[in-house]
Design an enzyme around this catalytic site. Sequence first.
Site, short mmCIF file in Angstrom:
data_model
loop_
_atom_site.label_atom_id
_atom_site.label_comp_id
_atom_site.label_asym_id
_atom_site.label_seq_id
_atom_site.Cartn_x
_atom_site.Cartn_y
_atom_site.Cartn_z
N ARG A 1 0.84 -1.21 0.00
CA ARG A 1 0.00 0.00 0.00
C ARG A 1 0.87 1.26 0.00
O ARG A 1 0.47 2.31 -0.47
CB ARG A 1 -0.98 0.00 1.18
CG ARG A 1 -1.89 1.22 1.22
CD ARG A 1 -3.20 1.00 1.98
NE ARG A 1 -3.02 0.29 3.22
CZ ARG A 1 -2.57 0.83 4.36
NH1 ARG A 1 -2.29 2.12 4.41
NH2 ARG A 1 -2.43 0.10 5.44
N ASP B 1 -7.68 16.36 -15.69
CA ASP B 1 -7.88 14.96 -16.08
C ASP B 1 -7.49 14.84 -17.55
O ASP B 1 -8.14 15.40 -18.44
CB ASP B 1 -9.36 14.58 -15.86
CG ASP B 1 -9.66 13.11 -16.18
OD1 ASP B 1 -8.94 12.52 -17.01
OD2 ASP B 1 -10.63 12.58 -15.62
N TYR C 1 -16.49 13.71 -16.40
CA TYR C 1 -16.76 12.29 -16.22
C TYR C 1 -17.77 12.18 -15.07
O TYR C 1 -17.67 12.90 -14.09
CB TYR C 1 -15.45 11.58 -15.87
CG TYR C 1 -15.61 10.09 -15.73
CD1 TYR C 1 -15.77 9.28 -16.84
CD2 TYR C 1 -15.60 9.49 -14.47
CE1 TYR C 1 -15.92 7.92 -16.71
CE2 TYR C 1 -15.75 8.13 -14.33
CZ TYR C 1 -15.92 7.35 -15.46
OH TYR C 1 -16.07 6.00 -15.32
N LYS D 1 -7.77 3.26 -19.34
CA LYS D 1 -8.09 3.60 -20.72
C LYS D 1 -6.85 3.46 -21.61
O LYS D 1 -6.31 2.38 -21.69
CB LYS D 1 -8.70 5.01 -20.77
CG LYS D 1 -9.78 5.27 -19.69
CD LYS D 1 -11.03 4.45 -19.85
CE LYS D 1 -11.97 4.49 -18.65
NZ LYS D 1 -12.38 5.82 -18.20
C1 LIG Z 1 -12.89 6.39 -17.08
C2 LIG Z 1 -12.62 7.79 -16.68
C3 LIG Z 1 -12.41 8.13 -15.33
C4 LIG Z 1 -12.53 7.12 -14.22
O1 LIG Z 1 -11.56 6.12 -14.32
P1 LIG Z 1 -11.73 4.66 -13.68
O2 LIG Z 1 -10.44 4.00 -14.01
O3 LIG Z 1 -12.93 4.02 -14.33
O4 LIG Z 1 -11.95 4.85 -12.22
C5 LIG Z 1 -12.13 9.45 -15.04
N1 LIG Z 1 -12.05 10.39 -16.00
C6 LIG Z 1 -12.26 10.10 -17.29
C7 LIG Z 1 -12.16 11.20 -18.31
C8 LIG Z 1 -12.55 8.79 -17.68
O5 LIG Z 1 -12.77 8.51 -18.98
#
Ligand SMILES: *Cc1c(COP(=O)(O)O)cnc(C)c1O
Length: 395
Positions: free
Chosen positions: A58, A183, A111, A208
Amino acid sequence: MSDWKPDTVAVHGHSTVRTEGIDPVAPAIYYSSTFRAHDAPEFAEMATKPRHISFYTRYGNPTHAQAAEVLAKLEGTEVAMLTASGMGAISTAVLALLKAGDHCIAQSRHYMATAKLFGEMLPRFGVEVTIVEQTDLAAIAAAIRPTTRLIYVETPANPTLVVTDLAAVSDLAKQHNILTLADNTFAGPINSRPAALGIDVVLHSATKSLGGHSDITAGAICTTKLLAERMWDTALTLGATLSPMDAWLLLRGMRTLPLRMERINANALALAAWLEARPEVETVYYPMLPSHPQHEIAKKQMCGGGPVVAFAVRGGYDATSRFVSGLKLASQAVSLGGVETLAVHTAAMWAGSLSEAQMRTAGIAPNFVRMSVGIEDIGDLERDFAQALEGSGAA
Ligand SMILES: *Cc1c(COP(=O)(O)O)cnc(C)c1O
């Protein structure tokens, strides 16, 4: 090494973490939750230096360290911290930097889980939030108060691919001594490097494009050593710890990130332009299309549009539903940035959790399709989309 291009960093960027006496070409995986000390003084040192990468997973893990090193180099930040999901990264960073009585600014398009963090969760803990239209710099400036601690942006934003001017927001924030968080999931570090434009904290859903193979959930916070120190206790306390196996898969995925993004950028742009010329399609949203409302800003801060293309089908909800049902090569599934093409009928996806009014606010029209373009042959993709559009009754 510091002058390596992204293609080289992606493949060799992990090489400073080594197993003594053994030097594998592929990075090793350290599947251990805890790490042994060899004598009492060493244990005492490990315990007082908890950011040691071999103490307790962790707190860190050598496999995390290798993947984090590559990502930090790709983003151009001093360090990266890995988490078990994108939301793990976002909630850790935001909760670490705010306390009751603070004010922060976020966008009207985010998101969905991020929107809930700002719209519902932070207010429960006494943090004040102002939601602004992200293309309106004057609105962002007007929202600033003496208690404003951070401005949170997401660009391009889900699901309409609205682009926020990163340099302008960062300049504005710096004048007021406010931290900026971005983000960068949709663009990714090959297409956009927010830290180079002055953004303090760059966040990722590594689920992603970074992972890129639709097989892990992971997240990352890319920032300065100083800000990472400030987030450290919160990261440990929230415990969104990435498994070593998933850190290793992330590392493996990133080795081909530049190659995959090259193909994905080309495929997505070609498909967006192709869709724009189809009679069954009403509007296409893609930052690299000249028709995109913030195309000029996109060109300034991105060198590729990334995997996500959104469009509206003529003929409303039912024709859109028939279109996605008719796709044979592209799968109906959420997520994005993988090697395979995915398409979702956004209104159907959110029908369970949002009212019609909430969907309108979020920019989700009944005939809206969001797709993530993969690395398949573009001709095969166009043929699949053509037959699905023709069979949808859209016109
Ligand atoms: C998918 C996504 C998230 C969240 O990510 P997870 O890995 O599903 O927790 C946050 N911001 C954007 C732009 C995303 O596409």
